[in-house]
Write a protein that holds these residues in place. Structure first.
Motif, PDB file in Angstrom:
ATOM      1  N   VAL A 113      64.191  11.304  25.055  1.00  0.00           N
ATOM      2  CA  VAL A 113      63.680  12.390  25.902  1.00  0.00           C
ATOM      3  C   VAL A 113      62.794  13.330  25.094  1.00  0.00           C
ATOM      4  CG1 VAL A 113      64.478  14.506  27.047  1.00  0.00           C
ATOM      5  CG2 VAL A 113      65.521  12.304  27.606  1.00  0.00           C
ATOM      6  N   ASP A 114      61.660  13.768  25.690  1.00  0.00           N
ATOM      7  CA  ASP A 114      60.813  14.747  24.987  1.00  0.00           C
ATOM      8  C   ASP A 114      60.739  16.094  25.712  1.00  0.00           C
ATOM      9  OD1 ASP A 114      58.793  14.288  27.021  1.00  0.00           O
ATOM     10  OD2 ASP A 114      58.225  12.492  25.908  1.00  0.00           O
ATOM     11  N   GLU A 115      61.347  16.189  26.895  1.00  0.00           N
ATOM     12  CA  GLU A 115      61.391  17.502  27.567  1.00  0.00           C
ATOM     13  C   GLU A 115      62.626  17.599  28.455  1.00  0.00           C
ATOM     14  OE1 GLU A 115      59.018  20.417  30.687  1.00  0.00           O
ATOM     15  OE2 GLU A 115      58.019  18.590  30.041  1.00  0.00           O
ATOM     16  N   VAL A 116      63.248  18.779  28.425  1.00  0.00           N
ATOM     17  CA  VAL A 116      64.379  19.061  29.319  1.00  0.00           C
ATOM     18  C   VAL A 116      63.948  20.171  30.262  1.00  0.00           C
ATOM     19  CG1 VAL A 116      66.760  19.877  29.442  1.00  0.00           C
ATOM     20  CG2 VAL A 116      66.077  18.353  27.593  1.00  0.00           C
ATOM     21  N   LEU A 117      64.058  19.895  31.558  1.00  0.00           N
ATOM     22  CA  LEU A 117      63.530  20.814  32.574  1.00  0.00           C
ATOM     23  C   LEU A 117      64.671  21.249  33.498  1.00  0.00           C
ATOM     24  CD1 LEU A 117      60.227  20.053  34.419  1.00  0.00           C
ATOM     25  CD2 LEU A 117      62.215  20.763  35.720  1.00  0.00           C
ATOM     26  N   VAL A 118      64.850  22.560  33.634  1.00  0.00           N
ATOM     27  CA  VAL A 118      65.911  23.086  34.504  1.00  0.00           C
ATOM     28  C   VAL A 118      65.306  23.480  35.851  1.00  0.00           C
ATOM     29  CG1 VAL A 118      67.715  24.833  34.783  1.00  0.00           C
ATOM     30  CG2 VAL A 118      67.206  23.938  32.501  1.00  0.00           C
ATOM     31  N   ARG A 119      65.871  22.942  36.921  1.00  0.00           N
ATOM     32  CA  ARG A 119      65.409  23.244  38.286  1.00  0.00           C
ATOM     33  C   ARG A 119      66.498  24.075  38.957  1.00  0.00           C
ATOM     34  NH1 ARG A 119      62.253  20.802  42.715  1.00  0.00           N
ATOM     35  NH2 ARG A 119      63.513  20.822  44.630  1.00  0.00           N
ATOM     36  N   GLY A 120      66.149  25.288  39.353  1.00  0.00           N
ATOM     37  CA  GLY A 120      67.145  26.188  39.948  1.00  0.00           C
ATOM     38  C   GLY A 120      67.725  27.112  38.895  1.00  0.00           C
ATOM     39  N   ASP A 121      68.616  27.999  39.329  1.00  0.00           N
ATOM     40  CA  ASP A 121      69.167  29.036  38.448  1.00  0.00           C
ATOM     41  C   ASP A 121      70.641  28.749  38.159  1.00  0.00           C
ATOM     42  OD1 ASP A 121      69.951  31.279  37.128  1.00  0.00           O
ATOM     43  OD2 ASP A 121      69.728  32.642  38.841  1.00  0.00           O
ATOM     44  N   PRO A 122      70.977  28.457  36.882  1.00  0.00           N
ATOM     45  CA  PRO A 122      72.383  28.193  36.544  1.00  0.00           C
ATOM     46  C   PRO A 122      73.332  29.299  37.009  1.00  0.00           C
ATOM     47  CG  PRO A 122      70.985  27.591  34.684  1.00  0.00           C
ATOM     48  CD  PRO A 122      70.089  28.241  35.710  1.00  0.00           C
ATOM     49  N   ALA A 123      72.868  30.544  37.003  1.00  0.00           N
ATOM     50  CA  ALA A 123      73.733  31.661  37.413  1.00  0.00           C
ATOM     51  C   ALA A 123      74.167  31.542  38.870  1.00  0.00           C
ATOM     52  CB  ALA A 123      73.018  32.988  37.181  1.00  0.00           C
ATOM     53  N   SER A 124      73.389  30.801  39.673  1.00  0.00           N
ATOM     54  CA  SER A 124      73.741  30.654  41.095  1.00  0.00           C
ATOM     55  C   SER A 124      74.826  29.595  41.311  1.00  0.00           C
ATOM     56  CB  SER A 124      72.494  30.235  41.887  1.00  0.00           C
ATOM     57  OG  SER A 124      72.161  28.880  41.574  1.00  0.00           O
ATOM     58  N   GLY A 125      75.146  28.842  40.246  1.00  0.00           N
ATOM     59  CA  GLY A 125      76.138  27.775  40.379  1.00  0.00           C
ATOM     60  C   GLY A 125      75.599  26.555  41.100  1.00  0.00           C
ATOM     61  N   ASN A 155      55.642  14.641  39.045  1.00  0.00           N
ATOM     62  CA  ASN A 155      54.844  15.843  38.802  1.00  0.00           C
ATOM     63  C   ASN A 155      55.784  16.936  38.280  1.00  0.00           C
ATOM     64  OD1 ASN A 155      53.731  18.491  39.307  1.00  0.00           O
ATOM     65  ND2 ASN A 155      52.126  17.486  40.510  1.00  0.00           N
ATOM     66  N   ARG A 156      55.603  17.312  37.021  1.00  0.00           N
ATOM     67  CA  ARG A 156      56.542  18.246  36.387  1.00  0.00           C
ATOM     68  C   ARG A 156      56.565  19.621  37.057  1.00  0.00           C
ATOM     69  NH1 ARG A 156      56.942  17.269  29.997  1.00  0.00           N
ATOM     70  NH2 ARG A 156      56.793  15.012  29.981  1.00  0.00           N
ATOM     71  N   SER A 157      55.390  20.114  37.448  1.00  0.00           N
ATOM     72  CA  SER A 157      55.377  21.468  38.023  1.00  0.00           C
ATOM     73  C   SER A 157      56.073  21.486  39.384  1.00  0.00           C
ATOM     74  CB  SER A 157      53.946  22.017  38.123  1.00  0.00           C
ATOM     75  OG  SER A 157      53.143  21.136  38.868  1.00  0.00           O
ATOM     76  N   LYS A 158      55.927  20.417  40.165  1.00  0.00           N
ATOM     77  CA  LYS A 158      56.655  20.331  41.439  1.00  0.00           C
ATOM     78  C   LYS A 158      58.162  20.229  41.187  1.00  0.00           C
ATOM     79  CE  LYS A 158      53.256  18.261  44.596  1.00  0.00           C
ATOM     80  NZ  LYS A 158      52.911  17.031  45.361  1.00  0.00           N
ATOM     81  N   LEU A 159      58.521  19.419  40.187  1.00  0.00           N
ATOM     82  CA  LEU A 159      59.938  19.214  39.866  1.00  0.00           C
ATOM     83  C   LEU A 159      60.594  20.529  39.439  1.00  0.00           C
ATOM     84  CD1 LEU A 159      62.252  17.161  39.502  1.00  0.00           C
ATOM     85  CD2 LEU A 159      61.465  16.797  37.172  1.00  0.00           C
ATOM     86  N   ALA A 160      59.835  21.354  38.721  1.00  0.00           N
ATOM     87  CA  ALA A 160      60.390  22.615  38.216  1.00  0.00           C
ATOM     88  C   ALA A 160      60.505  23.685  39.303  1.00  0.00           C
ATOM     89  CB  ALA A 160      59.527  23.136  37.074  1.00  0.00           C
ATOM     90  N   ASP A 161      59.895  23.457  40.443  1.00  0.00           N
ATOM     91  CA  ASP A 161      59.825  24.477  41.506  1.00  0.00           C
ATOM     92  C   ASP A 161      60.832  24.150  42.617  1.00  0.00           C
ATOM     93  OD1 ASP A 161      59.248  26.225  43.510  1.00  0.00           O
ATOM     94  OD2 ASP A 161      57.097  25.743  43.624  1.00  0.00           O
ATOM     95  N   PRO A 162      61.958  24.893  42.673  1.00  0.00           N
ATOM     96  CA  PRO A 162      62.992  24.599  43.672  1.00  0.00           C
ATOM     97  C   PRO A 162      62.521  24.767  45.125  1.00  0.00           C
ATOM     98  CG  PRO A 162      63.793  26.178  42.027  1.00  0.00           C
ATOM     99  CD  PRO A 162      62.315  26.051  41.827  1.00  0.00           C
ATOM    100  N   SER A 163      61.377  25.474  45.316  1.00  0.00           N
ATOM    101  CA  SER A 163      60.886  25.630  46.692  1.00  0.00           C
ATOM    102  C   SER A 163      60.206  24.353  47.187  1.00  0.00           C
ATOM    103  CB  SER A 163      59.921  26.820  46.783  1.00  0.00           C
ATOM    104  OG  SER A 163      58.702  26.495  46.132  1.00  0.00           O
TER     105      SER A 163
END
Length: 409
Positions: free
Chosen positions: A343-355, A393-401
Motif C-alpha cells: 500500500v502507498d496511501e491510506v485514506l480515511v472516509r468519514g469521521d472516526p469521532a462519529s463512530g 477516483n481518490r477525491s470521490k472516495l475521500a468525500d463521504p457526500s
C-alpha cells in the motif's frame, strides 16, 4: 477426474471440515465420508465464542453448523474426540489417537490452527487461558463476572472482543500489548486509536509497549502478570491472545509441501493429488495480490471447503472471492475486506469521532483493503473494487457526500 464412490476422509471437524462434509453430499458425492474431530462436539461456529458464548447468549446447540443428527442421516461417519497422529501417504492410511487406522481414497486436512503459548514461567498455571474452542470459552466464562479482573495478553481482535465481553459481564479488563499500539499486526493506526478510545470509554485499561515476562501464581493458580519493567498486573484470570500457528505437523511429517501451513493450489489440492488442505491450516494462492498467504477466517474456510468439494465431485471450480472478515465489539461492527499489501496511501472516509467511518488502503489507484466501522456500503463496494481491480477516483472516495455506488461506478 472425480470418483463419486471414493472414500473421503476429513481430518478436522471445525468450520472448514464440517462444511466440506456437508457440501460433498450436497454436490452428489455417493461414497463414504468419514469426519474426524478432536473436540467432543459436532462442528460449530467459532467467532461467537469470544462474544455471544461468553455472555451466555449461545451454546453448543445454537452454534452447531448442522444438527448432530444431520451426519448420520447423510451417511457421514462422524467420529468426535479423536486426533490424527500420522499419515502414510503410500498406503493411504491415517493413524488416529485412539489406536485405530482409517484408509482413504481422498483426504482433506482441515486441522486448523492452535493458539501460540508463551514460553515463560507460570504459563502452565490454572487460569492462564486461551480462546479457540468451546471448552476454552467455558473456562473463560467461568472466570468472568463482577469483582473479577481479566488480564488480556495481546491487543488483537480476539483479546479486544474478550475484553468487551468481560466488561459486559461486570468484570474488570486490562489489555497488555507488547507493541506501541493495539492491533499493530492487523490494522492501521486510525483503527488502533479508535478502538483504544472506545474501549477506554467502556472501562477497559491498557498497557502498551508492555512485554510480559512471567505469570505469578498462588496454590497453582494465576494471580498476576509480571511485566518486563518489574510491575505486576493483578488478575483472577489471564487470556493469552498473541496469534495462532497452523496444525501442519502431520502434513509436514508425511512429506507434503508446507510453508507456514500446507501449500495448496486454487482447488485446495496439496502436492499430493489425493490430499486437500482447507481453512486455517492452508497456505493458499491469492490471485488478487499475486501471492501465497495463510488466512484465518470463516469466509476463507467456507471458500476452500467449496473449492475442495467441487474438485472432488468434478464440478466447475467456484468463482474466486475477495477475502473478508469481521469483528464485533460492543455496538461496533468492523468489516474488513482484502489485505493491505504493497500500500502507498491510506485514506480515511468519514469521521472516526462519529463512530461511522472507513479506512481505504490504496496501491496507486487500486483499493487493496478496506476497514469499515459501522459502514456497510463502504465495506460492500470496497470489497467489489478490490475484487474487480477497477481504478478508483481518490477525491470521490475521500468525500463521504459522494455515494459509494458512484465511487464504484
Amino acid at each position: 477426474m472425480s470418483d463419486v464412490t471414493a472414500h473421503v476422509v476429513i481430518l478436522g471437524a471445525g468450520h472448514a471440515g464440517g462444511t466440506a462434509a456437508a457440501l460433498l453430499r450436497q454436490y452428489g458425492h455417493e461414497g463414504p465420508i468419514t469426519l474426524i474431530g478432536e473436540e467432543p462436539i459436532a462442528p460449530y461456529q467459532r467467532p461467537p465464542l469470544s462474544k455471544a458464548w461468553l455472555k451466555g447468549e449461545a451454546d453448543a446447540d445454537s452454534l452447531a453448523l448442522k444438527p448432530v443428527e444431520f451426519y448420520a442421516e447423510n451417511g457421514i461417519d462422524f467420529r468426535p474426540g479423536v486426533r490424527g497422529v500420522s499419515l502414510d501417504r503410500g498406503a493411504k492410511r491415517l493413524a488416529l489417537s485412539n489406536g485405530e487406522t482409517v484408509g482413504y481414497d481422498v483426504l482433506i486436512l482441515a486441522t486448523g490452527a492452535r493458539p501460540i503459548a508463551l514460553p515463560i514461567e507460570g504459563a502452565d498455571l490454572q487460569g492462564v487461558l486461551f480462546l479457540r474452542t468451546a471448552e476454552d470459552a467455558e473456562k473463560l466464562k467461568a472466570a468472568l463476572g463482577p469483582g473479577k479482573r481479566l488480564a488480556v495478553v495481546g491487543g488483537g481482535y480476539i483479546g479486544l472482543e474478550a475484553a468487551a465481553s468481560a466488561r459486559a459481564l461486570g468484570a474488570e479488563a486490562v489489555v497488555l500489548e507488547r507493541e506501541p499500539r493495539l492491533l499493530a499486526r492487523v490494522a492501521c493506526e486510525t483503527l488502533s486509536t479508535f478502538f483504544k478510545t472506545y474501549h477506554e470509554a467502556h472501562g477497559v485499561a491498557f498497557e502498551l509497549g508492555a512485554a510480559v515476562t512471567a505469570f505469578r501464581g498462588e496454590n497453582g493458580r494465576v494471580t498476576g502478570v509480571i511485566l518486563s519493567d518489574g510491575r505486576v498486573i493483578d488478575c483472577d484470570a489471564a487470556l493469552v491472545g498473541v496469534g495462532a500457528r497452523p496444525n501442519d505437523e502431520i502434513a509436514e511429517d508425511s512429506g507434503l509441501e508446507c510453508a507456514r501451513g500446507v501449500v495448496v493450489d486454487l482447488s485446495a489440492r496439496t502436492s499430493d493429488p489425493s490430499i486437500y488442505a482447507i481453512g486455517d491450516v492452508a497456505h493458499r494462492p491469492m490471485p488478487i495480490y499475486d501471492r501465497m498467504f495463510r488466512m484465518e477466517s470463516v469466509p476463507n474456510a467456507l471458500e476452500q471447503a467449496k473449492q475442495a468439494a467441487c474438485a472432488i465431485t468434478g464440478r466447475a471450480p467456484p468463482p474466486g472471492e475477495t477475502p473478508w472478515q469481521w469483528s464485533d465489539q460492543y455496538d461496533i461492527k468492523l468489516q474488513i475486506a482484502g489485505y493491505p499489501f504493497d500500500v502507498d496511501e491510506v485514506l480515511v472516509r468519514g469521521d472516526p469521532a462519529s463512530g461511522k467511518f472507513a479506512v481505504f488502503h490504496l496501491k496507486g489507484d487500486q483499493v487493496q483493503a478496506v476497514e469499515a466501522i459501522n459502514s456497510p456500503p463502504e465495506f460492500m463496494m470496497g470489497r467489489q473494487l478490490i475484487g474487480n481491480r477497477r481504478p478508483v477516483n481518490r477525491s470521490k472516495l475521500a468525500d463521504p457526500s459522494v455515494s459509494m455506488k458512484e465511487v464504484a461506478a
